[in-house]
Design a protein around this motif. Sequence first.
Motif, short mmCIF file in Angstrom:
data_model
loop_
_atom_site.label_atom_id
_atom_site.label_comp_id
_atom_site.label_asym_id
_atom_site.label_seq_id
_atom_site.Cartn_x
_atom_site.Cartn_y
_atom_site.Cartn_z
N LYS A 118 -5.32 0.48 -5.16
CA LYS A 118 -5.59 0.64 -3.41
C LYS A 118 -4.29 -0.09 -2.94
O LYS A 118 -3.82 0.61 -1.94
CB LYS A 118 -6.65 -0.19 -3.05
N GLU A 119 -3.65 -1.17 -3.34
CA GLU A 119 -2.32 -1.72 -2.72
C GLU A 119 -1.31 -0.44 -3.09
O GLU A 119 -0.47 -0.12 -1.78
CB GLU A 119 -1.98 -2.75 -3.41
N TYR A 120 -1.02 0.20 -4.17
CA TYR A 120 -0.36 1.31 -4.19
C TYR A 120 -0.49 2.43 -3.23
O TYR A 120 0.64 2.91 -2.76
CB TYR A 120 -0.10 1.37 -5.69
N MET A 121 -1.57 2.90 -3.27
CA MET A 121 -2.13 4.04 -2.49
C MET A 121 -1.78 3.62 -0.71
O MET A 121 -1.27 4.30 -0.21
CB MET A 121 -3.48 4.17 -2.60
N LEU A 122 -2.10 2.29 -0.58
CA LEU A 122 -1.71 2.01 0.87
C LEU A 122 -0.25 2.27 1.29
O LEU A 122 0.17 2.60 2.21
CB LEU A 122 -2.36 0.50 1.16
N GLU A 123 0.56 1.47 0.18
CA GLU A 123 1.92 1.50 0.31
C GLU A 123 2.55 2.91 0.40
O GLU A 123 3.27 3.27 0.97
CB GLU A 123 2.60 0.66 -0.68
N PHE A 124 1.96 3.86 -0.32
CA PHE A 124 2.45 5.18 -0.55
C PHE A 124 2.31 5.97 0.72
O PHE A 124 2.93 6.71 1.24
CB PHE A 124 1.85 5.85 -1.64
N ALA A 125 0.70 5.69 1.18
CA ALA A 125 0.59 6.30 2.44
C ALA A 125 1.32 5.72 3.69
O ALA A 125 1.50 6.74 4.58
CB ALA A 125 -1.09 5.90 2.62
N ARG A 126 1.49 4.60 3.73
CA ARG A 126 2.68 4.09 4.82
C ARG A 126 3.87 4.85 4.70
O ARG A 126 4.56 5.24 5.79
CB ARG A 126 2.70 2.56 4.55
N GLU A 127 4.44 4.89 3.51
CA GLU A 127 5.72 5.36 3.17
C GLU A 127 5.78 6.95 3.41
O GLU A 127 6.84 7.60 3.90
CB GLU A 127 6.12 5.06 1.74
N ASN A 128 4.58 7.82 3.31
CA ASN A 128 4.52 9.09 3.33
C ASN A 128 3.80 9.74 4.65
O ASN A 128 3.77 10.85 4.62
CB ASN A 128 4.10 9.73 2.25
N GLY A 129 3.38 8.98 5.22
CA GLY A 129 2.42 9.30 6.36
C GLY A 129 0.94 10.01 6.06
O GLY A 129 0.88 11.01 6.88
N PHE A 130 0.26 9.66 5.33
CA PHE A 130 -0.93 10.41 5.06
C PHE A 130 -2.13 9.48 4.53
O PHE A 130 -1.72 8.12 4.46
CB PHE A 130 -0.69 11.34 3.75
N GLN A 131 -3.43 10.03 4.66
CA GLN A 131 -4.27 9.19 4.70
C GLN A 131 -5.02 9.55 3.07
O GLN A 131 -4.93 10.77 2.58
CB GLN A 131 -5.60 9.36 5.79
N PHE A 132 -5.70 8.58 2.54
CA PHE A 132 -6.71 8.91 1.33
C PHE A 132 -8.11 8.57 1.60
O PHE A 132 -8.09 7.90 2.47
CB PHE A 132 -5.85 8.08 0.26
N HIS A 133 -8.63 8.88 0.53
CA HIS A 133 -10.28 8.66 0.58
C HIS A 133 -10.49 7.72 -0.65
O HIS A 133 -9.77 7.77 -1.50
CB HIS A 133 -10.81 9.74 0.47
N LYS A 134 -11.76 7.19 -0.43
CA LYS A 134 -12.40 6.11 -1.44
C LYS A 134 -13.70 6.65 -1.80
O LYS A 134 -14.19 6.94 -0.87
CB LYS A 134 -12.24 4.82 -1.03
N ILE A 135 -13.83 6.63 -3.06
CA ILE A 135 -15.19 6.91 -3.53
C ILE A 135 -15.66 5.87 -4.54
O ILE A 135 -14.49 5.44 -5.46
CB ILE A 135 -15.55 8.40 -3.85
N GLU A 189 6.21 7.82 -8.21
CA GLU A 189 6.90 9.07 -9.01
C GLU A 189 5.80 10.06 -9.21
O GLU A 189 5.66 11.32 -9.10
CB GLU A 189 7.56 8.71 -10.17
N TRP A 190 4.53 9.43 -9.71
CA TRP A 190 3.53 10.47 -10.21
C TRP A 190 2.79 10.97 -9.04
O TRP A 190 2.75 12.38 -8.82
CB TRP A 190 2.23 9.57 -10.85
N MET A 191 2.75 10.23 -7.99
CA MET A 191 2.11 10.96 -6.38
C MET A 191 2.92 11.78 -6.06
O MET A 191 2.60 12.77 -5.58
CB MET A 191 2.05 9.69 -5.60
N GLY A 192 4.50 11.68 -6.31
CA GLY A 192 5.36 12.45 -5.79
C GLY A 192 5.22 14.00 -6.55
O GLY A 192 5.58 15.00 -5.85
N LYS A 193 4.79 13.90 -7.76
CA LYS A 193 4.79 15.40 -8.26
C LYS A 193 3.84 16.18 -7.83
O LYS A 193 3.91 17.56 -7.95
CB LYS A 193 4.24 15.12 -9.80
N TYR A 194 2.75 15.63 -7.08
CA TYR A 194 1.52 16.47 -6.51
C TYR A 194 1.44 16.53 -5.06
O TYR A 194 0.90 17.62 -4.57
CB TYR A 194 0.28 15.87 -7.17
N LEU A 195 2.24 15.70 -4.54
CA LEU A 195 2.37 15.75 -2.85
C LEU A 195 3.71 16.05 -2.41
O LEU A 195 4.55 15.40 -2.42
CB LEU A 195 1.95 14.50 -2.60
N GLN A 196 3.82 17.44 -2.11
CA GLN A 196 5.19 17.91 -1.43
C GLN A 196 5.21 17.92 -0.16
O GLN A 196 4.25 18.41 0.71
CB GLN A 196 5.39 19.23 -2.15
#
Length: 91
Positions: free
Chosen positions: A16-33, A84-91
């Motif tokens: 979750k912390e990784y996702m929050l940081e990635f979201a801040r860096e890249n300006g996107f939102q994520f969902h949680k289930i 790096e892993w997220m970057g492969k899928y989010l362009q």
Amino acid sequence: VVLVDQGGCTTADRLKEYMLEFARENGFQFHKIMFSDMKETSLHESVKYYPSVAVVDKGVVRAYLRADSDEDAEIYNNYDAFREWMGKYLQ
């Protein structure tokens, strides 16, 4: 992008912390289930364990982290590997 969690898991908290940081860096939102709620979605066909992060496009799981995979272990434990892993899928 969906974080699959069940609560009370330190690895899920780290993701979750990784996702929050990635979201801040890249300006996107994520969902949680919650893992226990996945039966209501198409995620349950692919994601068998939690915690996980799933990249979903138009209802189709394009990629997800496998909690039971040695190959994905570094992604769970290192933000740079996660980014790096997220970057492969989010362009």
